[in-house]
Scaffold this motif. Sequence first.
Motif: not given
Length: 773
Positions: A366-383
């Motif tokens: 659960a922690y890794i999934m939430s972290l992966s989703a957060e990293e995915y959306y933050m990265f795509h806010e950047f590019c």
Amino acid sequence: MLLDNTSQNSLLDTWEKSLSLSDVQKESIQQLEEKCLELPWPEQHLVEPVAQSLLTINNGPKRSRTPIYLPRSNSALSLQAEIFPSSTKMAAESIGIKEPIENTQQFLDWFAKMETEMEREQEDVYRAYLETARFYRNSCDKLLEQIQNIRQYLEKLTLEYETVESKTGSIHQACERLLDEQENFMNLSTILEKNLSHFNELDSINRFLSSPSESICLQPEFIQVLGKIDECIEYVNQNPEFRETELYSLRFRQCMSRGLSLIRGHVIESLKALNSDTSKQSKPSTHRTGLFNVRLRATAKTLRPLIEQIESRVKGYPDYESLLEDCQDCYLYVRQQMLYPVVAENIRELINSNSDILDFTRNSCAYIMSLSAEEYYMFHEFCTNGDEALNKHLEGLVNFFYDRLRPQILKEAKVETLSELCHLLQIYLVEDMNGIDMDREGQAFRSMVMQILQDSQDRLATQARMFIKNEIQAFVAESEDLNCPTEPKTPDQASEAVTLSIRLSTEDDATSPAPSTSTLEVSPALTGLYPTTYMAFWIISKLFRTVKEITFEELLGEALVTTCTSFISASNDIQKEKGSLDAKLFLIKHLLALKEYVTSFDAESIAFRHTLTRTNSQSSSRKSSILGPIIGLAALRSQESEGVDGREELDRILKEACESFVSIGVDGVADSISQEPSNEKQGELQSAYDEFRKAIEERTDLLHAKLGRFIRDVNVEKIFMNQVKGNFLDSYIVFFRNISKEFDRDLLREKFLLPEDFGTWLADLHAAVPAPA
């Protein structure tokens, strides 16, 4: 002057020739001639009586003033002179002569004069008409002359108009030609200006990009300048025929590279400055990470439009890809510097707070999934691009979890825990958890779960083999384990599922004071069985849908073969204590229970194939046909299994056990009728026949009781009883065929039953089988 007739005729001809009269005019002239044949007397020349009468007539009722014409005669004047002598002179004056006519010559002269005057008076109309005609003719001539003059004037005017029109058309054409030339020159000027505008932009672009401003990338004109460079490059490439296009194309690309390099430098400096400012904060790592995320999102709003300028040009110009990769690598490096310590610390906390591997796996996923989703959306806010680099970054994050879970999996010895772990991991692979798409933001997590699942399945397969070897193969039966079958369940208990406790040894844990136990829920029909049966049920249920199909088939085959071997061993022990019938029924009962449990799995999900067990040819005896309805209880095969096929082995052992049971069931019953008949021993045949029937009744009672006690299945019991009765009928048919050769058929009918009747008698034995308790 007097004119003769010839002159008059000549004058008329000349008149007629001089005038061309129409028919209407001629008719009018004819009418005038007719009217003028008799002319009225002038009033001054009338005689008085006649005048008076005329006056009287005229003074009467005014009817008409038309003069009365009197006929004239050649002696009119003479007569007048005779009648009115006093008025002769007056009459002479009235006719235009001074003296009265006295002789013929005077008369002729007067007459000629009068005739001339009359002719003149008659011709006055014509002369007036002639004058009128001449007047109109002169008028027409003048009109024609004027028309001619006007016509000549109009012709001259037309000629002058045509001349003016021709000159005006020439001037108009010349003007149009001049206008066309002017328009062409203007268009050419516009085209030249437009073409030169792209080349002229080079100087202004160089000046803008060379400006000393540090925040040049944040100026609103910066993106517009990059757009102008794109337009200039595209225009130069589309018009290679222009002079120095290659040189200008190279210069424009240098300007584009310089502009994009400015973006890269600005992005890297902004991210490094953000990381440096956040690292200087004297706060816990979790708080610093949250603060960094907030600032990064705010910074991404200004950096995203600039990075999009690089991304939009990477497809057309791969040379710019290195600039984009530098920006992405800098972003991911900053994120790793900030996240790796936090992730490692959180994983350690999860390990300390969750002693159970299942809880640790569930919470960590659960922690890794939430972290992966957060990293995915933050990265795509950047590019928008760069999923490959992002996946590498996420793989580095999930490896913290994998590196700490894998050793626990390799140490785990409980089959039940490993089975639940495989089920848990498969759920993450099949379903999108918490709205996270496993094909996008969860791709790295999915790869990690697949690797963990592979390790878990391998460990589960190893532990399952050890369980089969240590628990089933090495099982040592106790005396109470051989007391099978137990008493049947009551009707109330038979409708409920039963939960059994299974003893499990713990060879892997030498410090364990006592063997562990596990539970298994089965139907009431499967209660009271040999312990290895439940062990096989338990291990198969733990392997079902948790390991790969080919691995499941291998382990299932090992479990079936090992369990059947334990059944055979227990059957041999029972045979020593209770006899062959109990031993064979014990073996059949457990083999059928094992087969029924195996066939209850979903054949489609584990790629099973429904087949009947291979039997002997159709010409074989009833001893082989008995396995058709028993083993055909949805027997399944797997085409992909390797090694020992546990289902085939199970079918083979069950077939041998059924044949052995039937053989033991009919053994010794037909001994009394197996001897050769003779006439001297007719009484002995009758005694043997009665003994054979009695033995059949006793044996069927025994078999019926045994089957009802062990099998508890009406259909299976009927199959076995029919097989046994069929063997009895075969023996009797042989017996009846032998005695028919020695004795009369009528005599046989009195003493013995015909084979058909004997078969009916056998069928009636225990026909109404009671339902199992």
